[in-house]
Design an enzyme around this catalytic site. Sequence first.
Site, short mmCIF file in Angstrom:
data_model
loop_
_atom_site.label_atom_id
_atom_site.label_comp_id
_atom_site.label_asym_id
_atom_site.label_seq_id
_atom_site.Cartn_x
_atom_site.Cartn_y
_atom_site.Cartn_z
N ARG A 77 44.49 36.29 43.85
CA ARG A 77 44.21 35.14 43.07
C ARG A 77 44.54 33.89 43.81
O ARG A 77 45.58 33.66 44.06
CB ARG A 77 45.23 35.19 41.92
CG ARG A 77 45.23 34.08 41.09
CD ARG A 77 43.91 33.98 40.31
NE ARG A 77 43.60 34.99 39.12
CZ ARG A 77 42.40 35.21 38.69
NH1 ARG A 77 41.43 34.43 38.70
NH2 ARG A 77 42.39 36.36 37.73
N GLN A 95 32.08 42.08 39.02
CA GLN A 95 32.27 40.84 38.90
C GLN A 95 32.66 40.10 40.24
O GLN A 95 33.67 41.13 40.94
CB GLN A 95 33.14 40.32 37.82
CG GLN A 95 33.40 38.73 37.91
CD GLN A 95 33.93 38.01 36.69
OE1 GLN A 95 33.72 38.36 35.42
NE2 GLN A 95 34.86 36.97 36.89
N ARG A 100 35.20 40.89 48.27
CA ARG A 100 36.75 40.35 48.28
C ARG A 100 37.78 41.60 48.11
O ARG A 100 38.90 41.22 48.02
CB ARG A 100 36.68 39.32 46.95
CG ARG A 100 36.46 39.86 45.75
CD ARG A 100 36.67 38.86 44.62
NE ARG A 100 36.34 39.44 43.34
CZ ARG A 100 36.83 39.33 42.20
NH1 ARG A 100 37.51 38.08 42.12
NH2 ARG A 100 36.63 39.85 40.97
N HIS A 179 34.68 31.05 46.73
CA HIS A 179 35.36 30.62 45.49
C HIS A 179 36.76 30.02 45.85
O HIS A 179 37.72 30.39 45.32
CB HIS A 179 35.55 32.05 44.56
CG HIS A 179 35.79 32.00 43.35
ND1 HIS A 179 36.77 30.97 42.76
CD2 HIS A 179 35.50 32.51 42.18
CE1 HIS A 179 36.78 31.17 41.53
NE2 HIS A 179 36.03 32.05 41.08
N ASP A 223 34.16 26.04 32.97
CA ASP A 223 33.24 27.10 34.08
C ASP A 223 31.93 26.80 33.87
O ASP A 223 30.85 27.31 33.32
CB ASP A 223 33.54 28.42 33.14
CG ASP A 223 33.06 29.60 34.32
OD1 ASP A 223 32.19 29.11 35.23
OD2 ASP A 223 33.21 30.88 33.73
N GLU A 282 33.23 25.63 44.33
CA GLU A 282 32.81 26.68 45.18
C GLU A 282 31.36 26.62 45.46
O GLU A 282 30.34 26.61 44.58
CB GLU A 282 32.92 27.76 44.17
CG GLU A 282 34.26 28.16 43.36
CD GLU A 282 33.95 28.92 41.95
OE1 GLU A 282 33.40 30.13 42.14
OE2 GLU A 282 34.76 28.76 41.16
#
Length: 305
Positions: A77, A95, A100, A179, A223, A282
Site C-alpha cells: 500500500r 484489479q 504488482r 499508481h 476517484d 497516476e
Amino acid sequence: MAKSVADLHKTFGIDGSVAIGPGRGGLTCVKLFYPDSCASAYVYLFGAHITSWVDSTGVSRIFTSENAIFDGKKAIRGGVPVCFPQFGKLGDLMQHGFARNSYWEIESTTVDSLDKTPSVTLLLKSSGATKQFWEHDFELRLAVSVSKETLNSASGSLDCQLKVSNVGSSSFTFSGALHTYLNVPDVRRAAVTLESRSGPVFDNRLRDQYPGVNEVKFTDEVDLSLTKVPDIIKLDGSTPTSRTTIEKAGFPDVVVWNPYIEKSAGMADLEDSAWMHFVCVEPAIAKDPITLGQGKTWVGRMRLS
C-alpha cells in the site's frame, strides 16, 4: 534457482550508488543513492515497487503506509505500484492486474559516468504463473533512476520508464498505470492542476462522466480518470516542500485518487488518519486500452520533481 540477496548484491551492487539487501518483511530491495547527497530511492523486486523517494534536500516525497503489508503476496500500500496488464477493473483480470503482485528480476544496474545518477532496470517476463491469468507472451521492464539535481529542480527528480514488449505471435490489448502516491501535509488543502483543460473526466466512484477540468480539489472521496491530459501536472500540497511536478509521456490519461475518511476506514493496510497525507496522481492508460502488435513495444515515462 533464485539468487540470494548476497549474490544479487555481488552481481548488481555498485559501490556508493546501488545496494541490494533485505527490506521490510525480508523482501529483496534495491537502494539507489549518492554518497554526498540525501537523494535516494528504494525499489522492491516484489511488484517492482518503489516505496521511497527522498529528494536531495532530505524531504520524503512518496507516501507509503505505515501499515503496508510486506508479505510477498499482497500488493504494497503506497509508493508506486505498477498496474499491468489491466488498470482498475478495466477488464476481466484482478484489479490492477498481476504485475504488482509478481516477483521481478534485476536486469541491470548502472551509474551515469557524468552526473553519477544511479539506476536499476527490473524485468517481468510471461511465465506459467502469469499465463494462469493472461495468456499472452510479454516482457515488462521498469527502469528507475534518482537524480540529485536537474535543470528545472535543485532538489532532483525520480524518473521511471515502463516498457511493454510483445514477444508473442499475436497482438494483445492492455491498460495500466504508475499508481503514484505523493506526500501532502493535508489533502484538504491540496490541489492537482493541469496546464490546460483535460478531455472528458470519468468518475470511477459514481460511474458518471463530466466535461474536462484543469483542477481537482479534495472535499470528499475522489476517484477520477482524466483523459487526454497535458503532459505536465502539478500537485500543490500547500507548502513549498509539498509541491510536486509530474511529467508524463506515452500515458494518455491521469487518474487522481484519494479514499477520504469513510473508504480509508475499511482499509486494514492504511492507518486511520493516513488519507489526509497523500494524493495519488497516476499516469495511466485508464480509458481506452492499447493494442500492441507482434514484435512491437510501447513505452511510458514519468518524472517527479
